[in-house]
Write an enzyme that holds these catalytic residues in place. Structure first.
Site, PDB file in Angstrom:
ATOM      1  N   HIS A   1     -14.889   4.042   9.870  1.00 59.60           N
ATOM      2  CA  HIS A   1     -14.304   4.514   8.611  1.00 59.60           C
ATOM      3  C   HIS A   1     -15.383   4.966   7.632  1.00 59.60           C
ATOM      4  O   HIS A   1     -15.167   5.916   6.864  1.00 59.60           O
ATOM      5  CB  HIS A   1     -13.466   3.408   7.966  1.00 59.60           C
ATOM      6  CG  HIS A   1     -12.102   3.256   8.553  1.00 59.60           C
ATOM      7  ND1 HIS A   1     -11.870   2.641   9.753  1.00 59.60           N
ATOM      8  CD2 HIS A   1     -10.884   3.643   8.085  1.00 59.60           C
ATOM      9  CE1 HIS A   1     -10.574   2.642  10.014  1.00 59.60           C
ATOM     10  NE2 HIS A   1      -9.946   3.253   9.020  1.00 59.60           N
TER      11      HIS A   1
ATOM     12  N   GLU B   1       0.868  -1.175   0.000  1.00 56.21           N
ATOM     13  CA  GLU B   1       0.000   0.000   0.000  1.00 56.21           C
ATOM     14  C   GLU B   1       0.908   1.230   0.000  1.00 56.21           C
ATOM     15  O   GLU B   1       1.230   1.793   1.024  1.00 56.21           O
ATOM     16  CB  GLU B   1      -0.916  -0.009   1.222  1.00 56.21           C
ATOM     17  CG  GLU B   1      -1.969   1.077   1.183  1.00 56.21           C
ATOM     18  CD  GLU B   1      -2.835   1.096   2.428  1.00 56.21           C
ATOM     19  OE1 GLU B   1      -3.756   1.927   2.476  1.00 56.21           O
ATOM     20  OE2 GLU B   1      -2.577   0.299   3.359  1.00 56.21           O
TER      21      GLU B   1
ATOM     22  N   HIS C   1      -5.650   5.874  -1.962  1.00 61.18           N
ATOM     23  CA  HIS C   1      -4.902   7.061  -1.541  1.00 61.18           C
ATOM     24  C   HIS C   1      -4.674   7.946  -2.767  1.00 61.18           C
ATOM     25  O   HIS C   1      -3.552   8.310  -3.096  1.00 61.18           O
ATOM     26  CB  HIS C   1      -3.597   6.670  -0.864  1.00 61.18           C
ATOM     27  CG  HIS C   1      -3.815   6.081   0.490  1.00 61.18           C
ATOM     28  ND1 HIS C   1      -3.944   6.851   1.626  1.00 61.18           N
ATOM     29  CD2 HIS C   1      -3.956   4.796   0.892  1.00 61.18           C
ATOM     30  CE1 HIS C   1      -4.140   6.067   2.676  1.00 61.18           C
ATOM     31  NE2 HIS C   1      -4.161   4.820   2.252  1.00 61.18           N
TER      32      HIS C   1
ATOM     33  N   HIS D   1     -10.082   0.649   0.329  1.00 63.16           N
ATOM     34  CA  HIS D   1     -10.956   1.253   1.357  1.00 63.16           C
ATOM     35  C   HIS D   1     -11.747   2.452   0.821  1.00 63.16           C
ATOM     36  O   HIS D   1     -11.435   3.606   1.089  1.00 63.16           O
ATOM     37  CB  HIS D   1     -10.212   1.579   2.647  1.00 63.16           C
ATOM     38  CG  HIS D   1      -8.872   2.235   2.546  1.00 63.16           C
ATOM     39  ND1 HIS D   1      -8.640   3.396   1.850  1.00 63.16           N
ATOM     40  CD2 HIS D   1      -7.689   1.907   3.121  1.00 63.16           C
ATOM     41  CE1 HIS D   1      -7.385   3.747   1.981  1.00 63.16           C
ATOM     42  NE2 HIS D   1      -6.773   2.851   2.752  1.00 63.16           N
TER      43      HIS D   1
ATOM     44  N   HIS E   1      -0.015   7.821   5.803  1.00 62.00           N
ATOM     45  CA  HIS E   1       1.261   7.502   5.163  1.00 62.00           C
ATOM     46  C   HIS E   1       2.227   8.682   5.255  1.00 62.00           C
ATOM     47  O   HIS E   1       1.824   9.848   5.261  1.00 62.00           O
ATOM     48  CB  HIS E   1       1.043   7.115   3.697  1.00 62.00           C
ATOM     49  CG  HIS E   1       0.317   5.821   3.537  1.00 62.00           C
ATOM     50  ND1 HIS E   1       0.899   4.691   3.012  1.00 62.00           N
ATOM     51  CD2 HIS E   1      -0.952   5.463   3.855  1.00 62.00           C
ATOM     52  CE1 HIS E   1       0.017   3.702   2.998  1.00 62.00           C
ATOM     53  NE2 HIS E   1      -1.115   4.151   3.504  1.00 62.00           N
TER      54      HIS E   1
ATOM     55  N   ASN F   1     -12.304   6.364   1.875  1.00 56.30           N
ATOM     56  CA  ASN F   1     -11.236   6.781   2.778  1.00 56.30           C
ATOM     57  C   ASN F   1      -9.979   7.087   1.975  1.00 56.30           C
ATOM     58  O   ASN F   1      -9.517   6.253   1.202  1.00 56.30           O
ATOM     59  CB  ASN F   1     -10.957   5.690   3.811  1.00 56.30           C
ATOM     60  CG  ASN F   1     -12.066   5.597   4.838  1.00 56.30           C
ATOM     61  OD1 ASN F   1     -12.105   6.346   5.808  1.00 56.30           O
ATOM     62  ND2 ASN F   1     -13.002   4.688   4.604  1.00 56.30           N
TER      63      ASN F   1
ATOM     64  N   ASP G   1      -8.039  -3.638   7.187  1.00 53.53           N
ATOM     65  CA  ASP G   1      -7.001  -2.603   7.275  1.00 53.53           C
ATOM     66  C   ASP G   1      -6.444  -2.580   8.697  1.00 53.53           C
ATOM     67  O   ASP G   1      -6.071  -1.521   9.226  1.00 53.53           O
ATOM     68  CB  ASP G   1      -7.552  -1.232   6.883  1.00 53.53           C
ATOM     69  CG  ASP G   1      -6.457  -0.207   6.593  1.00 53.53           C
ATOM     70  OD1 ASP G   1      -5.316  -0.628   6.318  1.00 53.53           O
ATOM     71  OD2 ASP G   1      -6.743   1.001   6.676  1.00 53.53           O
TER      72      ASP G   1
ATOM     73  N   ILE H   1      -6.991   8.884  11.213  1.00 50.13           N
ATOM     74  CA  ILE H   1      -7.233   7.455  11.393  1.00 50.13           C
ATOM     75  C   ILE H   1      -6.060   6.680  10.800  1.00 50.13           C
ATOM     76  O   ILE H   1      -5.600   6.972   9.691  1.00 50.13           O
ATOM     77  CB  ILE H   1      -8.546   7.024  10.716  1.00 50.13           C
ATOM     78  CG1 ILE H   1      -9.742   7.641  11.445  1.00 50.13           C
ATOM     79  CG2 ILE H   1      -8.678   5.508  10.699  1.00 50.13           C
ATOM     80  CD1 ILE H   1     -11.083   7.309  10.803  1.00 50.13           C
TER      81      ILE H   1
END
Length: 386
Positions: free
Chosen positions: A254, A134, A198, A219, A146, A222, A276, A310
């Site tokens: 989430h 990821e 992301h 996800h 991240h 998110n 996750d 989160i």
């Protein structure tokens, strides 16, 4: 020959060429770890195990596990790996993708080599199906937890380096980064599942990623562009594009219950339940590690970075299945989202179903949908029963 016969008052089966469904009662027979018979009714002989309540289901498959039981998978030593693979059956999970979040490419490559060397010595437990990377090919705008310092474009040499061990089975990336579409083609050609995540991509850029071979969205809702009536993003394309399977963290933190219902209604048969899970999963409140940085597990809710972001979840996959059923989803569809759908996405049709020819990976979910007994290849890994 080692044989196992289980009867259950309620059971999930996936007949050849037919949708997954619940049968009442049902039975499954396995020989040498492989299912030889599965169907409705009861056989004449006395079973090895009878399950009078709850639901017998295929073993659960989690495509996104950053850590569990206090250990972060990216830097886990041999003892930590032993703990995770031997204890994940407590949650009904019989196969998973350990997930390494964003780090420098060489650091990730070293973690892959270390994992390759550890795998042959792991004890019986949850199957390791490969590794999910990821990052680091993510968007700075949607980085979530991240580390932005390590985000980069998916250059061809970086892809080659990460594929060297053959362990990579899933890569989450942002398709708007330079070189991403070519990287998707390279990864897909190497048999790697590509997931959009992301990402600040438009719906059109996400569609282009699917054209190049991407088949999942990490996800949903998110850390990605979402739903806007004049500026649709990743989440919109995930819901309307039949080629894409949206991953859903169904901890009800989430994504709200109402939005989770929207996802299931818009993408029936495509949703993938994931945890996750971070290292804090399965642990008491406290401070833990994710990708080399501290996260805090509160009394209630998911783990958080110091800035309130989160950072993964403390979710169990059996709990996610129970949450889906609690939202009104048909039990067969809820189980499918944590079994057959992820198995098929990563090219493992021998997993994620109760059907002849499949591995005898099974879980008995109690009336509360928590795992009571888990089997892998017909061997009990956790709980009561035989």
């Amino acid at each position: 020959m080692a044989s196992l016969l289980i009867t259950a008052d309620r059971m999930i089966i996936t007949p050849a060429g037919s949708p997954t469904r619940v049968v009442s009662p049902g039975y499954v027979r396995a020989v040498d770890g492989v299912i030889t018979e599965a169907g409705e009714g009861r056989p004449d002989e006395t079973p090895d195990v009878h399950l009078p309540e709850g639901l017998l289901a295929p073993g659960l498959i989690d495509l996104q596990v950053n850590g569990f039981y206090g250990h972060d998978m990216a830097d886990a030593d041999e003892a930590a790996w032993h703990t995770v693979v031997s204890r994940l059956p407590e949650t009904g999970v019989t196969a998973f993708l350990p997930t390494f979040i964003t780090a420098p490419v060489e650091t990730q490559a070293a973690a892959l080599r270390r994992t390759r060397d550890l795998l042959p010595d792991l004890p019986a437990g949850t199957r390791v199906l490969g590794v999910h990377l990821e990052g680091p090919f993510l968007s700075e705008k949607r980085k979530g937890a991240h580390n932005a310092a390590y985000l980069t474009d998916p250059a061809p040499d970086a892809i080659t380096t990460l594929l060297e061990t053959g362990l990579v089975k899933l890569v989450t990336l942002a398709p708007e980064r330079d070189g991403a579409v070519d990287a998707i083609r390279t990864l897909t050609g190497a048999g790697v599942l590509v997931s959009v995540g992301h990402s600040d991509a438009t719906a059109a850029q996400t569609r282009a990623a699917a054209d190049a071979g991407a088949r999942m969205v990490t996800h949903i809702f998110n850390a990605q562009s979402g739903v806007h009536h004049r500026d649709p993003g990743v989440a919109v394309q995930a819901l309307i594009d039949d080629r894409l399977s949206p991953g859903l963290i169904l901890d009800l933190h989430h994504v709200s219950a109402e939005v989770a219902q929207l996802v299931f209604r818009a993408a029936p048969g495509r949703v993938v339940l994931v945890t996750d899970a971070a290292s804090a999963a399965g642990m008491p409140p406290g401070t833990y590690d994710l990708g080399g940085e501290p996260i805090t597990m509160p009394e209630q809710g998911p783990p958080l970075r110091a800035d309130g972001t989160i950072a993964g979840s403390g979710l169990r996959l059996d709990e996610a299945v129970g949450n889906a059923i609690g939202l009104g989803l048909d039990p067969a569809a809820a189980v499918d989202a944590a079994t057959r759908v992820p198995a098929d996405l990563i090219g493992r049709p021998d997993l994620g179903r109760i059907a002849p020819g499949a591995a005898a990976d099974l879980v008995w979910l109690g009336p509360d949908h928590r795992a009571r007994t888990t089997w892998s290849g017909g061997q009990k890994l956790y709980g009561g029963g035989s």
